[in-house]
Scaffold this motif. Sequence first.
Motif, mmCIF file in Angstrom:
data_model
loop_
_atom_site.group_PDB
_atom_site.id
_atom_site.type_symbol
_atom_site.label_atom_id
_atom_site.label_comp_id
_atom_site.label_asym_id
_atom_site.label_seq_id
_atom_site.Cartn_x
_atom_site.Cartn_y
_atom_site.Cartn_z
ATOM 1 N N PRO A 8 0.813 -1.216 0.000
ATOM 2 C CA PRO A 8 0.000 0.000 0.000
ATOM 3 C C PRO A 8 0.846 1.265 0.000
ATOM 4 O O PRO A 8 1.990 1.281 0.438
ATOM 5 C CB PRO A 8 -0.807 -0.123 1.300
ATOM 6 C CG PRO A 8 -0.023 -1.056 2.161
ATOM 7 C CD PRO A 8 0.640 -2.005 1.228
ATOM 8 N N THR A 9 0.256 2.339 -0.494
ATOM 9 C CA THR A 9 0.951 3.630 -0.521
ATOM 10 C C THR A 9 0.866 4.340 0.820
ATOM 11 O O THR A 9 1.622 5.271 1.071
ATOM 12 C CB THR A 9 0.364 4.527 -1.617
ATOM 13 O OG1 THR A 9 -1.047 4.655 -1.401
ATOM 14 C CG2 THR A 9 0.613 3.915 -2.995
ATOM 15 N N TYR A 115 5.082 -6.124 12.442
ATOM 16 C CA TYR A 115 6.333 -5.537 11.977
ATOM 17 C C TYR A 115 6.401 -5.573 10.453
ATOM 18 O O TYR A 115 5.891 -6.479 9.804
ATOM 19 C CB TYR A 115 7.515 -6.278 12.609
ATOM 20 C CG TYR A 115 7.424 -6.264 14.113
ATOM 21 C CD1 TYR A 115 7.509 -5.068 14.819
ATOM 22 C CD2 TYR A 115 7.174 -7.438 14.827
ATOM 23 C CE1 TYR A 115 7.383 -5.037 16.194
ATOM 24 C CE2 TYR A 115 7.050 -7.413 16.215
ATOM 25 C CZ TYR A 115 7.147 -6.220 16.891
ATOM 26 O OH TYR A 115 7.014 -6.184 18.251
ATOM 27 N N TRP A 116 7.062 -4.564 9.898
ATOM 28 C CA TRP A 116 7.125 -4.403 8.451
ATOM 29 C C TRP A 116 8.240 -5.308 7.912
ATOM 30 O O TRP A 116 9.301 -4.867 7.530
ATOM 31 C CB TRP A 116 7.368 -2.934 8.101
ATOM 32 C CG TRP A 116 7.078 -2.625 6.664
ATOM 33 C CD1 TRP A 116 7.989 -2.378 5.683
ATOM 34 C CD2 TRP A 116 5.801 -2.520 6.059
ATOM 35 N NE1 TRP A 116 7.353 -2.151 4.494
ATOM 36 C CE2 TRP A 116 6.007 -2.222 4.691
ATOM 37 C CE3 TRP A 116 4.483 -2.661 6.529
ATOM 38 C CZ2 TRP A 116 4.961 -2.063 3.786
ATOM 39 C CZ3 TRP A 116 3.433 -2.491 5.636
ATOM 40 C CH2 TRP A 116 3.684 -2.192 4.284
ATOM 41 N N ARG A 117 7.929 -6.599 7.901
ATOM 42 C CA ARG A 117 8.930 -7.603 7.567
ATOM 43 C C ARG A 117 8.260 -8.845 7.021
ATOM 44 O O ARG A 117 7.192 -9.254 7.479
ATOM 45 C CB ARG A 117 9.734 -7.978 8.815
ATOM 46 C CG ARG A 117 10.709 -9.133 8.604
ATOM 47 C CD ARG A 117 11.423 -9.530 9.883
ATOM 48 N NE ARG A 117 10.543 -10.140 10.866
ATOM 49 C CZ ARG A 117 10.899 -11.133 11.684
ATOM 50 N NH1 ARG A 117 12.127 -11.613 11.633
ATOM 51 N NH2 ARG A 117 10.058 -11.624 12.553
ATOM 52 N N ASP A 118 8.906 -9.486 6.057
ATOM 53 C CA ASP A 118 8.580 -10.838 5.618
ATOM 54 C C ASP A 118 9.759 -11.717 6.010
ATOM 55 O O ASP A 118 10.913 -11.287 5.929
ATOM 56 C CB ASP A 118 8.373 -10.903 4.106
ATOM 57 C CG ASP A 118 7.306 -9.920 3.632
ATOM 58 O OD1 ASP A 118 6.326 -9.727 4.370
ATOM 59 O OD2 ASP A 118 7.466 -9.355 2.531
ATOM 60 N N CYS A 194 8.833 0.889 2.745
ATOM 61 C CA CYS A 194 7.783 1.170 3.726
ATOM 62 C C CYS A 194 7.145 2.525 3.437
ATOM 63 O O CYS A 194 7.855 3.527 3.260
ATOM 64 C CB CYS A 194 8.379 1.162 5.129
ATOM 65 S SG CYS A 194 7.166 1.452 6.431
ATOM 66 N N PRO A 195 5.800 2.587 3.401
ATOM 67 C CA PRO A 195 5.141 3.872 3.125
ATOM 68 C C PRO A 195 5.468 4.965 4.129
ATOM 69 O O PRO A 195 5.531 6.134 3.775
ATOM 70 C CB PRO A 195 3.652 3.507 3.171
ATOM 71 C CG PRO A 195 3.602 2.047 2.902
ATOM 72 C CD PRO A 195 4.850 1.481 3.502
ATOM 73 N N ASP A 196 5.701 4.579 5.406
ATOM 74 C CA ASP A 196 5.990 5.597 6.425
ATOM 75 C C ASP A 196 6.932 5.012 7.480
ATOM 76 O O ASP A 196 6.489 4.536 8.532
ATOM 77 C CB ASP A 196 4.697 6.085 7.079
ATOM 78 C CG ASP A 196 4.935 7.292 7.992
ATOM 79 O OD1 ASP A 196 6.111 7.671 8.201
ATOM 80 O OD2 ASP A 196 3.943 7.863 8.478
#
Length: 336
Positions: A8-9, A115-118, A194-196
Amino acid sequence: MLHTAPIPTSLPDRFVFPADQLPPATTATISLPIIDMSGGRDEVRRAILDAGKELGFFQVMNHGVPEQLMLDMEVLAAEFFEMPEIDKAAYYSADINKANRLYSGTTYETGGERYWRDCLRLAYDFSVGDHVKDWPDKPQRLREIMEEYVVKARGVGMEILKMVCEGIGLRPDYFEGGISGGDVVFQMNHYPRCPDPSVAVGQPPHCDRNLITVLLPGPVPGLEVAYNGDWIKVKRIPGTFVVNFGCQLEVVTNGMLKSIEHRAMTNSEQPRTSVATFIMPSGDCLIGPAEDFIDENNPPLYRSLTFAEFKRTYNVVKLGASLNLTTNLQKAQKEI
């Protein structure tokens, strides 16, 4: 369940951390101590202990792992996460007890990962014949390269542990057997753009629960290490591994060597992929301070626990909630 929507943006709400839960930002960047493993053994051993006592982290060069293998591992790890979701779906699992699984915070519709992780987590069991039959076989050569890489990376970690023994007075084979005889955990971490990044976390501050970690950090920065009450950005040096001591090494040395907090930050410019090799004890291995470090003036700082018990302890108290692992462990052990 998988979906094929693009990242996502704007950041979905579940990834937004309140300001009081966000790790403090830092601008400090350093190169960790770089240790040339082709040097004289006394010199290398001393450098490892000095770096370990000061930072708990260091980098090693001339470690014997071919640079082309390291580059192949970096490229193929990134290519795995770039594959279409349908090609990765078979490996996805929300079962935290599954030895080999893909899990994600950014790409899958459900799951508790904030968390922004795969992450692709794989276990390499030296006691079985076909170590990698359940591992991904795409992209081409991935399984072959991963197996060669994880064996060699473990070899680097074991050689460093031998030098630690020599340097601190333990018998040379102290870290052979059960204390290093569990599955070697091989973990590919991917942090998409990451968008933010100002309100998201790649990985929170934590200490590794294992014995020692050998990390291929990748070319994109993101690893940060706690130091003197602040955080420092780790500058990656091509051809080197980042090495850090895990909780078990701190326990064995009764706090002489430290397992230090670290975290992974996100960015909006480019994805980052790292590859970690964790040397783990077997679950029934009893681990406590070595007798060499215990006397009337130096009481044990930790209880002796099997590694299985320790892992339960690790989940009771978030090791990394403060910069004092000893206090965290002692608090957690009261729960057992």
